[in-house]
Design a protein around this motif. Structure first.
Motif, PDB file in Angstrom:
ATOM      1  N   GLU A   1      42.389  33.932  34.808  1.00 32.63           N
ATOM      2  CA  GLU A   1      42.501  32.537  34.344  1.00 32.63           C
ATOM      3  C   GLU A   1      41.247  31.726  34.656  1.00 32.63           C
ATOM      4  OE1 GLU A   1      46.333  31.627  35.975  1.00 32.63           O
ATOM      5  OE2 GLU A   1      47.333  32.087  34.066  1.00 32.63           O
ATOM      6  N   LYS A   2      40.646  32.028  35.793  1.00 31.79           N
ATOM      7  CA  LYS A   2      39.417  31.346  36.158  1.00 31.79           C
ATOM      8  C   LYS A   2      38.299  31.727  35.170  1.00 31.79           C
ATOM      9  CE  LYS A   2      36.634  30.606  40.248  1.00 31.79           C
ATOM     10  NZ  LYS A   2      36.101  31.455  41.306  1.00 31.79           N
ATOM     11  N   ARG A   3      38.246  33.026  34.848  1.00 28.15           N
ATOM     12  CA  ARG A   3      37.231  33.529  33.914  1.00 28.15           C
ATOM     13  C   ARG A   3      37.406  32.950  32.504  1.00 28.15           C
ATOM     14  NH1 ARG A   3      32.371  36.740  34.020  1.00 28.15           N
ATOM     15  NH2 ARG A   3      32.204  36.569  36.245  1.00 28.15           N
ATOM     16  N   LEU A   4      38.668  32.761  32.113  1.00 28.52           N
ATOM     17  CA  LEU A   4      38.954  32.248  30.769  1.00 28.52           C
ATOM     18  C   LEU A   4      38.302  30.878  30.563  1.00 28.52           C
ATOM     19  CD1 LEU A   4      42.661  33.307  30.236  1.00 28.52           C
ATOM     20  CD2 LEU A   4      40.736  33.931  28.765  1.00 28.52           C
ATOM     21  N   GLN A   5      38.186  30.122  31.647  1.00 27.96           N
ATOM     22  CA  GLN A   5      37.573  28.792  31.540  1.00 27.96           C
ATOM     23  C   GLN A   5      36.093  28.879  31.214  1.00 27.96           C
ATOM     24  OE1 GLN A   5      38.579  27.033  35.268  1.00 27.96           O
ATOM     25  NE2 GLN A   5      40.763  27.024  34.807  1.00 27.96           N
ATOM     26  N   GLN A   6      35.467  30.033  31.519  1.00 32.70           N
ATOM     27  CA  GLN A   6      34.029  30.190  31.225  1.00 32.70           C
ATOM     28  C   GLN A   6      33.768  30.540  29.763  1.00 32.70           C
ATOM     29  OE1 GLN A   6      32.034  32.839  33.942  1.00 32.70           O
ATOM     30  NE2 GLN A   6      33.162  32.066  35.691  1.00 32.70           N
ATOM     31  N   LYS A   7      34.854  30.753  29.003  1.00 31.57           N
ATOM     32  CA  LYS A   7      34.773  31.032  27.571  1.00 31.57           C
ATOM     33  C   LYS A   7      33.974  32.300  27.247  1.00 31.57           C
ATOM     34  CE  LYS A   7      36.328  26.671  26.153  1.00 31.57           C
ATOM     35  NZ  LYS A   7      37.529  26.761  26.972  1.00 31.57           N
ATOM     36  N   ASP A   8      34.123  33.325  28.086  1.00 33.75           N
ATOM     37  CA  ASP A   8      33.518  34.624  27.761  1.00 33.75           C
ATOM     38  C   ASP A   8      34.199  35.188  26.507  1.00 33.75           C
ATOM     39  OD1 ASP A   8      32.160  34.260  30.052  1.00 33.75           O
ATOM     40  OD2 ASP A   8      32.930  36.026  31.106  1.00 33.75           O
ATOM     41  N   GLN A   9      33.410  35.975  25.723  1.00 40.38           N
ATOM     42  CA  GLN A   9      33.972  36.615  24.529  1.00 40.38           C
ATOM     43  C   GLN A   9      35.028  37.640  24.903  1.00 40.38           C
ATOM     44  OE1 GLN A   9      30.119  37.895  22.752  1.00 40.38           O
ATOM     45  NE2 GLN A   9      31.328  37.871  20.878  1.00 40.38           N
ATOM     46  N   TRP A  10      34.728  38.383  25.960  1.00 38.07           N
ATOM     47  CA  TRP A  10      35.628  39.414  26.463  1.00 38.07           C
ATOM     48  C   TRP A  10      35.832  39.193  27.960  1.00 38.07           C
ATOM     49  CZ3 TRP A  10      37.455  44.289  24.348  1.00 38.07           C
ATOM     50  CH2 TRP A  10      37.194  44.449  22.980  1.00 38.07           C
ATOM     51  N   ILE A  11      37.044  39.445  28.425  1.00 37.91           N
ATOM     52  CA  ILE A  11      37.289  39.433  29.867  1.00 37.91           C
ATOM     53  C   ILE A  11      37.295  40.887  30.315  1.00 37.91           C
ATOM     54  CG2 ILE A  11      38.906  38.825  31.699  1.00 37.91           C
ATOM     55  CD1 ILE A  11      37.970  36.333  30.376  1.00 37.91           C
ATOM     56  N   ILE A  12      36.284  41.252  31.077  1.00 41.49           N
ATOM     57  CA  ILE A  12      36.175  42.634  31.527  1.00 41.49           C
ATOM     58  C   ILE A  12      36.186  42.648  33.050  1.00 41.49           C
ATOM     59  CG2 ILE A  12      34.639  44.651  31.576  1.00 41.49           C
ATOM     60  CD1 ILE A  12      33.734  43.734  28.726  1.00 41.49           C
ATOM     61  N   GLY A  13      37.048  43.471  33.601  1.00 43.44           N
ATOM     62  CA  GLY A  13      37.160  43.497  35.061  1.00 43.44           C
ATOM     63  C   GLY A  13      37.298  44.909  35.580  1.00 43.44           C
ATOM     64  N   ARG A  14      37.107  45.026  36.882  1.00 44.49           N
ATOM     65  CA  ARG A  14      37.171  46.352  37.491  1.00 44.49           C
ATOM     66  C   ARG A  14      37.664  46.241  38.920  1.00 44.49           C
ATOM     67  NH1 ARG A  14      34.523  51.955  36.775  1.00 44.49           N
ATOM     68  NH2 ARG A  14      35.293  52.854  38.695  1.00 44.49           N
ATOM     69  N   GLY A  15      38.352  47.276  39.379  1.00 45.20           N
ATOM     70  CA  GLY A  15      38.573  47.406  40.812  1.00 45.20           C
ATOM     71  C   GLY A  15      40.000  47.193  41.300  1.00 45.20           C
ATOM     72  N   PHE A  16      40.979  46.934  40.368  1.00 49.08           N
ATOM     73  CA  PHE A  16      42.341  46.773  40.913  1.00 49.08           C
ATOM     74  C   PHE A  16      42.881  48.146  41.347  1.00 49.08           C
ATOM     75  CE2 PHE A  16      43.477  47.972  36.558  1.00 49.08           C
ATOM     76  CZ  PHE A  16      44.577  48.788  36.742  1.00 49.08           C
ATOM     77  N   ASN A  17      43.719  48.132  42.359  1.00 47.57           N
ATOM     78  CA  ASN A  17      44.389  49.356  42.795  1.00 47.57           C
ATOM     79  C   ASN A  17      45.831  48.992  43.124  1.00 47.57           C
ATOM     80  OD1 ASN A  17      45.378  51.627  44.010  1.00 47.57           O
ATOM     81  ND2 ASN A  17      43.613  51.949  45.358  1.00 47.57           N
ATOM     82  N   GLU A  18      46.706  49.235  42.142  1.00 45.05           N
ATOM     83  CA  GLU A  18      48.109  48.802  42.287  1.00 45.05           C
ATOM     84  C   GLU A  18      48.796  49.490  43.468  1.00 45.05           C
ATOM     85  OE1 GLU A  18      47.071  50.960  40.138  1.00 45.05           O
ATOM     86  OE2 GLU A  18      48.444  52.637  40.444  1.00 45.05           O
ATOM     87  N   GLN A  19      48.241  50.627  43.911  1.00 50.13           N
ATOM     88  CA  GLN A  19      48.827  51.314  45.077  1.00 50.13           C
ATOM     89  C   GLN A  19      48.699  50.450  46.332  1.00 50.13           C
ATOM     90  OE1 GLN A  19      50.275  54.333  45.067  1.00 50.13           O
ATOM     91  NE2 GLN A  19      49.809  54.870  42.949  1.00 50.13           N
ATOM     92  N   LEU A  20      47.684  49.601  46.322  1.00 50.29           N
ATOM     93  CA  LEU A  20      47.470  48.748  47.490  1.00 50.29           C
ATOM     94  C   LEU A  20      48.078  47.351  47.299  1.00 50.29           C
ATOM     95  CD1 LEU A  20      43.695  49.637  48.175  1.00 50.29           C
ATOM     96  CD2 LEU A  20      45.718  50.740  49.134  1.00 50.29           C
ATOM     97  N   PHE A  21      48.719  47.123  46.132  1.00 52.22           N
ATOM     98  CA  PHE A  21      49.349  45.818  45.871  1.00 52.22           C
ATOM     99  C   PHE A  21      50.697  45.742  46.581  1.00 52.22           C
ATOM    100  CE2 PHE A  21      47.390  44.810  41.396  1.00 52.22           C
ATOM    101  CZ  PHE A  21      46.145  44.746  41.985  1.00 52.22           C
ATOM    102  N   THR A  22      51.024  44.563  47.095  1.00 52.38           N
ATOM    103  CA  THR A  22      52.340  44.398  47.718  1.00 52.38           C
ATOM    104  C   THR A  22      53.442  44.578  46.669  1.00 52.38           C
ATOM    105  OG1 THR A  22      52.017  42.041  47.374  1.00 52.38           O
ATOM    106  CG2 THR A  22      51.608  42.873  49.585  1.00 52.38           C
ATOM    107  N   ASP A  23      53.175  44.199  45.391  1.00 50.36           N
ATOM    108  CA  ASP A  23      54.208  44.341  44.358  1.00 50.36           C
ATOM    109  C   ASP A  23      54.050  45.619  43.528  1.00 50.36           C
ATOM    110  OD1 ASP A  23      51.891  43.655  43.068  1.00 50.36           O
ATOM    111  OD2 ASP A  23      52.663  41.790  42.191  1.00 50.36           O
ATOM    112  N   ARG A  24      53.040  46.465  43.868  1.00 51.66           N
ATOM    113  CA  ARG A  24      52.792  47.720  43.138  1.00 51.66           C
ATOM    114  C   ARG A  24      52.736  47.511  41.620  1.00 51.66           C
ATOM    115  NH1 ARG A  24      53.111  52.597  46.638  1.00 51.66           N
ATOM    116  NH2 ARG A  24      52.542  51.533  48.531  1.00 51.66           N
ATOM    117  N   CYS A  25      52.373  46.310  41.205  1.00 51.57           N
ATOM    118  CA  CYS A  25      52.482  45.928  39.797  1.00 51.57           C
ATOM    119  C   CYS A  25      51.213  46.289  39.036  1.00 51.57           C
ATOM    120  CB  CYS A  25      52.732  44.420  39.725  1.00 51.57           C
ATOM    121  SG  CYS A  25      52.749  43.809  38.059  1.00 51.57           S
ATOM    122  N   ILE A  26      51.342  47.141  38.038  1.00 50.56           N
ATOM    123  CA  ILE A  26      50.195  47.517  37.215  1.00 50.56           C
ATOM    124  C   ILE A  26      50.039  46.453  36.116  1.00 50.56           C
ATOM    125  CG2 ILE A  26      51.289  49.033  35.490  1.00 50.56           C
ATOM    126  CD1 ILE A  26      49.045  51.088  36.406  1.00 50.56           C
TER     127      ILE A  26
END
Ligand SMILES: [Zn+2]
Length: 521
Positions: A88-113
């Motif tokens: 949501e923070k990135r969306l404010q910058q009006k990038d053409q594409w939102i590209i991200g890296r590095g989530f690991n749902e195994q380490l999430f408290t909600d295991r949410c992919i």
């Protein structure tokens, strides 16, 4: 000339170095070195701090690291809400594409992919692509699928698509890469710069880097960017390119144009052919000999046929070029060891090697040692993999996995980060190699395979230089060697093992130039 004095130099009684024209021209006592300098020369008092040869990250993706540093980084996310906030923070910058890296749902408290439905709730109009930390799985929203032209008819070799959940496995992500805005050479150079800066922060001055198939499918542009930067002396890390190709024809053309192993200069040189043979443990795509313990119908995937791997290997060897294979599962390793057994030369002069060295059986270790294959491992993976290893494989097999002590005794064993899979934090990697415990202490791996601090420091210096065949003037603090070094605020040889990751980089010098100084970044 520059005199660096009042230091603890690793592996030496000397306390000072004289640097000229990018090289160490003399190591000696403070007195001797200061005698050599004239009034116009620079002198640097290192205040008794510890100095080590610049670190070598033997396998990473420098360009992709820079690319992802320019996008959303999700390494620190603890649950899906964190991911959402970053988008949501990135969306404010009006990038053409939102590209991200590095989530690991195994380490999430909600295991949410972060599935399609969840991402669509964040945006229906802006394409979103989030690559898992391992790099072998990508989550996308509907707009991204639409722009990449992916639907139920899309075919993938060496991967798969879960359209409902918006998950692309392995090679399926290539369809998405092709849809991303195409970077030109100057954009690629900016990514390389970002990646190098990050390396220098962690004391890294040399990398084995695999860049041809990431960020852009046009490897010639990547080659151009690196070559231009090396001619203009703009590289602040020395790069040995681990050349990845998906088409044999492209690789043949590349070799035919003269790009065989060792071609290049001190800053950028061509390294071995890199083959990505299977997936990752986290995404359960690593190719196992037996099914996953926690997914009994699944053995993971092989990304090449045996014939393709043989043809690639024969072609590289024909041009005196080594081959290094990404193998995470023991099933992939079985196939690769068969191929090397018939092809690797006695004493392995071309430095054929195995990248990752994770799921390995005792019988395979003997073969690796007999063939003298180079082992490229990433102790940083222990922090996440120790938590899932015994879920994925039997406890018997887990005992011979990530076998660093064995590899260090029997092979050239070099360490690295596989960045952007991990942040290239060398001292954290050293602590993980020494303790084989997650940073939070909740999980550990076979304690018989721990390295000593000294061995772990070698795995990030001398052994890396040997693996990349640049040890004649790289990987140690010696007269005649490149003036590449890192200054640390504590001595890792004498501090407690639990404090290794707290040894911070104060300054990084590459080719005689200060490329990082703490407090100035
Ligand atoms: Zn890699």
């Amino acid at each position: 000339m520059i005199a660096f004095y009042n230091a603890v130099l690793r592996g030496s009684e000397n306390t000072a170095m004289l640097v000229d024209d990018g090289r160490i021209v003399l190591c000696s006592t403070d007195e001797e070195i200061l005698k050599q300098v004239s009034k116009t020369d620079e002198t640097v008092d290192l205040k008794g701090q510890y100095v080590i040869s610049g670190f070598c990250d033997s396998h990473m993706h420098l360009l992709e690291l820079g690319f992802f540093l320019s996008g959303i980084q999700m390494h620190g996310c603890k649950c899906f809400a964190d991911v959402k906030a970053l988008i949501e923070k990135r969306l404010q910058q009006k990038d053409q594409w939102i590209i991200g890296r590095g989530f690991n749902e195994q380490l999430f408290t909600d295991r949410c992919i972060p599935e399609r439905k969840l991402l669509d709730e964040i945006s229906k109009d802006v394409p979103i692509c989030l690559t898992r930390s391992c790099g072998h799985l990508m989550c996308v929203n509907s707009k991204a699928l639409e722009l990449a032209g992916i639907d139920e008819n899309t075919e993938v070799e060496g991967g798969s698509i879960d359209l409902t959940r918006g998950i692309l496995y392995e090679n399926a992500a290539v369809h998405m890469h092709e849809a991303w805005p195409k970077p030109d050479v100057s954009q690629l150079k900016r990514y390389i710069e970002l990646g190098m800066k990050e390396c220098n922060r962690y004391g890294i001055t040399t990398v084995g880097s695999d860049d041809f198939l990431s960020v852009t499918a046009d490897y010639e542009k990547v080659l151009d960017a690196f070559e231009q930067m090396s001619y203009q002396q703009k590289l602040t890390v020395r790069v040995t390119e681990q050349c990845e190709f998906s088409s044999l024809k492209d690789y043949a053309d590349f070799l035919d144009s003269g790009y065989t192993m060792d071609v290049g200069n001190d800053l950028f040189r061509i390294g071995p052919l890199k083959l990505v043979c299977d997936g990752s443990l986290g995404a359960r795509t690593a190719r196992m000999a037996k099914p996953y313990k926690d997914d009994p119908k699944n053995k993971g995937v092989m990304l090449y046929t045996k014939k393709q791997m043989e043809d690639f290997t024969d072609m590289a060897h024909h041009f005196n070029t080594g081959v290094i294979c990404h193998c995470i599962g023991d099933g992939a390793l079985d196939e690769v060891l068969q191929i090397f057994a018939e092809r690797t030369l006695p004493d392995n002069p071309l430095k054929d090697g195995i990248v990752h060295c994770q799921i390995m059986r005792a019988d395979q270790l003997e073969k690796i040692s007999a063939m003298k294959l180079v082992s490229y491992f990433q102790s940083l993976f222990i922090d996440s993999d120790a938590k899932i290893l015994t879920d994925r494989v039997s406890s018997e097999l887990a005992g011979t996995c990530y076998p660093y002590r064995y590899l260090n005794e029997h092979t050239i064993a070099c360490n690295g980060s596989d960045a952007p899979v991990e942040i290239p934090d060398v001292m954290k990697g050293i602590q993980l190699a020494v303790l084989r415990k997650t940073m939070d202490g909740t999980a550990e791996m076979n304690q018989d395979e721990c390295l000593t601090a000294d061995q772990a420091l070698d795995s990030y210096t001398l052994n890396g230089a040997k693996a990349l065949s640049i040890d004649a003037d790289n990987g140690a603090l010696k007269t005649g060697y490149h003036a590449d070094f890192a200054v640390l605020d504590r001595n890792p040889e004498t501090c407690r093992k639990e404090e290794l990751s707290e040894c911070h980089i104060v300054m990084t010098v590459m080719n005689g130039d200060t490329v990082y100084q703490r407090g100035l970044d």
